[in-house]
Design a protein around this motif. Sequence first.
Motif, PDB file in Angstrom:
ATOM      1  N   VAL A 135       0.867  -1.184   0.000  1.00 47.73           N
ATOM      2  CA  VAL A 135       0.000   0.000   0.000  1.00 47.73           C
ATOM      3  C   VAL A 135       0.901   1.231   0.000  1.00 47.73           C
ATOM      4  O   VAL A 135       1.700   1.415   0.920  1.00 47.73           O
ATOM      5  CB  VAL A 135      -0.928   0.025   1.242  1.00 47.73           C
ATOM      6  CG1 VAL A 135      -1.790   1.282   1.233  1.00 47.73           C
ATOM      7  CG2 VAL A 135      -1.803  -1.224   1.284  1.00 47.73           C
ATOM      8  N   ASP A 136       0.776   2.042  -1.050  1.00 45.67           N
ATOM      9  CA  ASP A 136       1.573   3.266  -1.123  1.00 45.67           C
ATOM     10  C   ASP A 136       1.029   4.300  -0.144  1.00 45.67           C
ATOM     11  O   ASP A 136       1.735   4.774   0.746  1.00 45.67           O
ATOM     12  CB  ASP A 136       1.560   3.797  -2.552  1.00 45.67           C
ATOM     13  CG  ASP A 136       2.462   5.015  -2.743  1.00 45.67           C
ATOM     14  OD1 ASP A 136       3.006   5.512  -1.742  1.00 45.67           O
ATOM     15  OD2 ASP A 136       2.608   5.466  -3.893  1.00 45.67           O
ATOM     16  N   TYR A 137      -0.264   4.605  -0.297  1.00 41.73           N
ATOM     17  CA  TYR A 137      -0.864   5.585   0.607  1.00 41.73           C
ATOM     18  C   TYR A 137      -2.380   5.482   0.534  1.00 41.73           C
ATOM     19  O   TYR A 137      -2.933   4.818  -0.358  1.00 41.73           O
ATOM     20  CB  TYR A 137      -0.433   7.028   0.250  1.00 41.73           C
ATOM     21  CG  TYR A 137      -0.785   7.492  -1.134  1.00 41.73           C
ATOM     22  CD1 TYR A 137      -2.079   7.933  -1.444  1.00 41.73           C
ATOM     23  CD2 TYR A 137       0.169   7.504  -2.152  1.00 41.73           C
ATOM     24  CE1 TYR A 137      -2.404   8.367  -2.709  1.00 41.73           C
ATOM     25  CE2 TYR A 137      -0.151   7.943  -3.434  1.00 41.73           C
ATOM     26  CZ  TYR A 137      -1.441   8.369  -3.710  1.00 41.73           C
ATOM     27  OH  TYR A 137      -1.768   8.791  -4.977  1.00 41.73           O
ATOM     28  N   ALA A 138      -3.037   6.151   1.468  1.00 41.43           N
ATOM     29  CA  ALA A 138      -4.480   6.365   1.400  1.00 41.43           C
ATOM     30  C   ALA A 138      -4.709   7.863   1.388  1.00 41.43           C
ATOM     31  O   ALA A 138      -4.165   8.587   2.232  1.00 41.43           O
ATOM     32  CB  ALA A 138      -5.189   5.730   2.595  1.00 41.43           C
ATOM     33  N   HIS A 145      -2.150  10.163   3.251  1.00 48.44           N
ATOM     34  CA  HIS A 145      -1.527   9.571   4.432  1.00 48.44           C
ATOM     35  C   HIS A 145      -0.672   8.406   3.955  1.00 48.44           C
ATOM     36  O   HIS A 145      -1.206   7.406   3.452  1.00 48.44           O
ATOM     37  CB  HIS A 145      -2.595   9.083   5.418  1.00 48.44           C
ATOM     38  CG  HIS A 145      -3.535  10.167   5.871  1.00 48.44           C
ATOM     39  ND1 HIS A 145      -3.337  10.891   7.024  1.00 48.44           N
ATOM     40  CD2 HIS A 145      -4.651  10.665   5.295  1.00 48.44           C
ATOM     41  CE1 HIS A 145      -4.314  11.787   7.150  1.00 48.44           C
ATOM     42  NE2 HIS A 145      -5.126  11.672   6.111  1.00 48.44           N
ATOM     43  N   GLN A 146       0.634   8.521   4.078  1.00 45.86           N
ATOM     44  CA  GLN A 146       1.520   7.465   3.606  1.00 45.86           C
ATOM     45  C   GLN A 146       1.373   6.215   4.476  1.00 45.86           C
ATOM     46  O   GLN A 146       1.336   6.295   5.706  1.00 45.86           O
ATOM     47  CB  GLN A 146       2.975   7.942   3.636  1.00 45.86           C
ATOM     48  CG  GLN A 146       3.268   9.102   2.692  1.00 45.86           C
ATOM     49  CD  GLN A 146       3.174   8.720   1.220  1.00 45.86           C
ATOM     50  OE1 GLN A 146       3.182   7.531   0.858  1.00 45.86           O
ATOM     51  NE2 GLN A 146       3.066   9.728   0.357  1.00 45.86           N
ATOM     52  N   ALA A 147       1.305   5.073   3.823  1.00 41.98           N
ATOM     53  CA  ALA A 147       1.180   3.818   4.565  1.00 41.98           C
ATOM     54  C   ALA A 147       2.365   3.616   5.500  1.00 41.98           C
ATOM     55  O   ALA A 147       2.208   3.131   6.626  1.00 41.98           O
ATOM     56  CB  ALA A 147       1.062   2.653   3.585  1.00 41.98           C
ATOM     57  N   GLU A 148       3.552   4.014   5.008  1.00 38.90           N
ATOM     58  CA  GLU A 148       4.765   3.782   5.806  1.00 38.90           C
ATOM     59  C   GLU A 148       4.874   4.719   7.007  1.00 38.90           C
ATOM     60  O   GLU A 148       5.800   4.613   7.794  1.00 38.90           O
ATOM     61  CB  GLU A 148       6.009   3.901   4.914  1.00 38.90           C
ATOM     62  CG  GLU A 148       6.235   5.276   4.303  1.00 38.90           C
ATOM     63  CD  GLU A 148       5.536   5.452   2.961  1.00 38.90           C
ATOM     64  OE1 GLU A 148       4.501   4.806   2.723  1.00 38.90           O
ATOM     65  OE2 GLU A 148       6.022   6.274   2.169  1.00 38.90           O
ATOM     66  N   ALA A 149       3.902   5.621   7.152  1.00 36.43           N
ATOM     67  CA  ALA A 149       3.887   6.515   8.318  1.00 36.43           C
ATOM     68  C   ALA A 149       2.914   6.027   9.381  1.00 36.43           C
ATOM     69  O   ALA A 149       2.785   6.664  10.432  1.00 36.43           O
ATOM     70  CB  ALA A 149       3.510   7.936   7.887  1.00 36.43           C
ATOM     71  N   THR A 168       5.644   0.502   7.507  1.00 38.11           N
ATOM     72  CA  THR A 168       6.026  -0.076   6.233  1.00 38.11           C
ATOM     73  C   THR A 168       4.811  -0.115   5.317  1.00 38.11           C
ATOM     74  O   THR A 168       3.667  -0.146   5.788  1.00 38.11           O
ATOM     75  CB  THR A 168       6.573  -1.508   6.409  1.00 38.11           C
ATOM     76  OG1 THR A 168       6.804  -2.081   5.110  1.00 38.11           O
ATOM     77  CG2 THR A 168       5.594  -2.393   7.169  1.00 38.11           C
ATOM     78  N   GLU A 169       5.081  -0.093   4.006  1.00 38.45           N
ATOM     79  CA  GLU A 169       4.002  -0.213   3.035  1.00 38.45           C
ATOM     80  C   GLU A 169       3.562  -1.663   2.848  1.00 38.45           C
ATOM     81  O   GLU A 169       2.546  -1.923   2.220  1.00 38.45           O
ATOM     82  CB  GLU A 169       4.457   0.334   1.673  1.00 38.45           C
ATOM     83  CG  GLU A 169       4.792   1.818   1.671  1.00 38.45           C
ATOM     84  CD  GLU A 169       5.158   2.323   0.281  1.00 38.45           C
ATOM     85  OE1 GLU A 169       5.714   1.526  -0.505  1.00 38.45           O
ATOM     86  OE2 GLU A 169       4.885   3.502  -0.012  1.00 38.45           O
ATOM     87  N   TRP A 170       4.320  -2.576   3.383  1.00 43.09           N
ATOM     88  CA  TRP A 170       4.097  -3.993   3.064  1.00 43.09           C
ATOM     89  C   TRP A 170       3.110  -4.655   4.008  1.00 43.09           C
ATOM     90  O   TRP A 170       3.130  -4.435   5.212  1.00 43.09           O
ATOM     91  CB  TRP A 170       5.425  -4.752   3.113  1.00 43.09           C
ATOM     92  CG  TRP A 170       6.264  -4.477   1.899  1.00 43.09           C
ATOM     93  CD1 TRP A 170       7.042  -3.371   1.688  1.00 43.09           C
ATOM     94  CD2 TRP A 170       6.356  -5.277   0.725  1.00 43.09           C
ATOM     95  NE1 TRP A 170       7.625  -3.444   0.444  1.00 43.09           N
ATOM     96  CE2 TRP A 170       7.228  -4.606  -0.161  1.00 43.09           C
ATOM     97  CE3 TRP A 170       5.798  -6.498   0.338  1.00 43.09           C
ATOM     98  CZ2 TRP A 170       7.535  -5.122  -1.419  1.00 43.09           C
ATOM     99  CZ3 TRP A 170       6.127  -7.012  -0.902  1.00 43.09           C
ATOM    100  CH2 TRP A 170       6.986  -6.322  -1.774  1.00 43.09           C
TER     101      TRP A 170
HETATM  102 CA    CA Z   1       4.057   5.417   0.389  1.00 43.01          CA
END
Ligand code: CA
Length: 183
Positions: A135-138, A145-149, A168-170
Amino acid sequence: MQYTGINLQPGQTVNQAVVFRIRYTDWSSFDTSNDYSAPESGETEIADRIAVFNSANKLIMGSQPETAGPSSSYNIKVRARGTSGNETINLTVGGNVIATWNLTNYFQDYNVTTSLSGGINVEYTNDAPNRDVVVDYAEIGGVIHQAEAQSGNSAAWGNGQCGGGQFTEWMHCNGYLGFSAYK
Ligand code: CA
Ligand code: CA
C-alpha cells in the motif's frame, strides 16, 4: 404541513417535509451566534442555515456545515498493488466493509466514497504463498496519508512474526493497515 409543538433534534426526521419554518420555543429571534443554524444578523425570516433532507438524504432546503449531515460524504483513495496480482483487500470504515478490491501486480488507484465515520483500515484477506500487498498511501478527504507513516499494521512481517513490523508499506500476512478516522 405544520408541525406544532414538535421539538426537532439534530438529525431527527419528520414525514412529508415541504416547507420548514423554525422558531425557538419562546418565539425569540434567532440570535445564537455560535449555532450554525442561526441566520446572519438581520435575517429574521429565512433560516436557510438549517439543512432539511428528504428520505433519500437529498438536501431539499437550506445549507449544511461541511462536517455534518447525512450527505457529508468524503472520498477515500487507496493506491496499492499485489505481488502476484491475485490479492484482495477490503476497505473498512468504523468496522464496516465499504469496498472490496482485487489488486493487480502494479500500483493502481482505488476509490470509494462514504459518509461513515470511524477508523479507516485496509484489510488484506486472502494471503497465500507468493502473495503480498503493498500500500503506497491512502488519500482521505483529499489528504494523503503514507502507509509507511502508520503505526498500526498487523499484516507486516517483522521480528519473526506477522504483525511484528510497522511503518512499512508492506502487508505480508492477512491483517490490517490502519489509518486515522476522517470523522
Ligand atoms: Ca508510500
Ligand atoms: Ca504473504
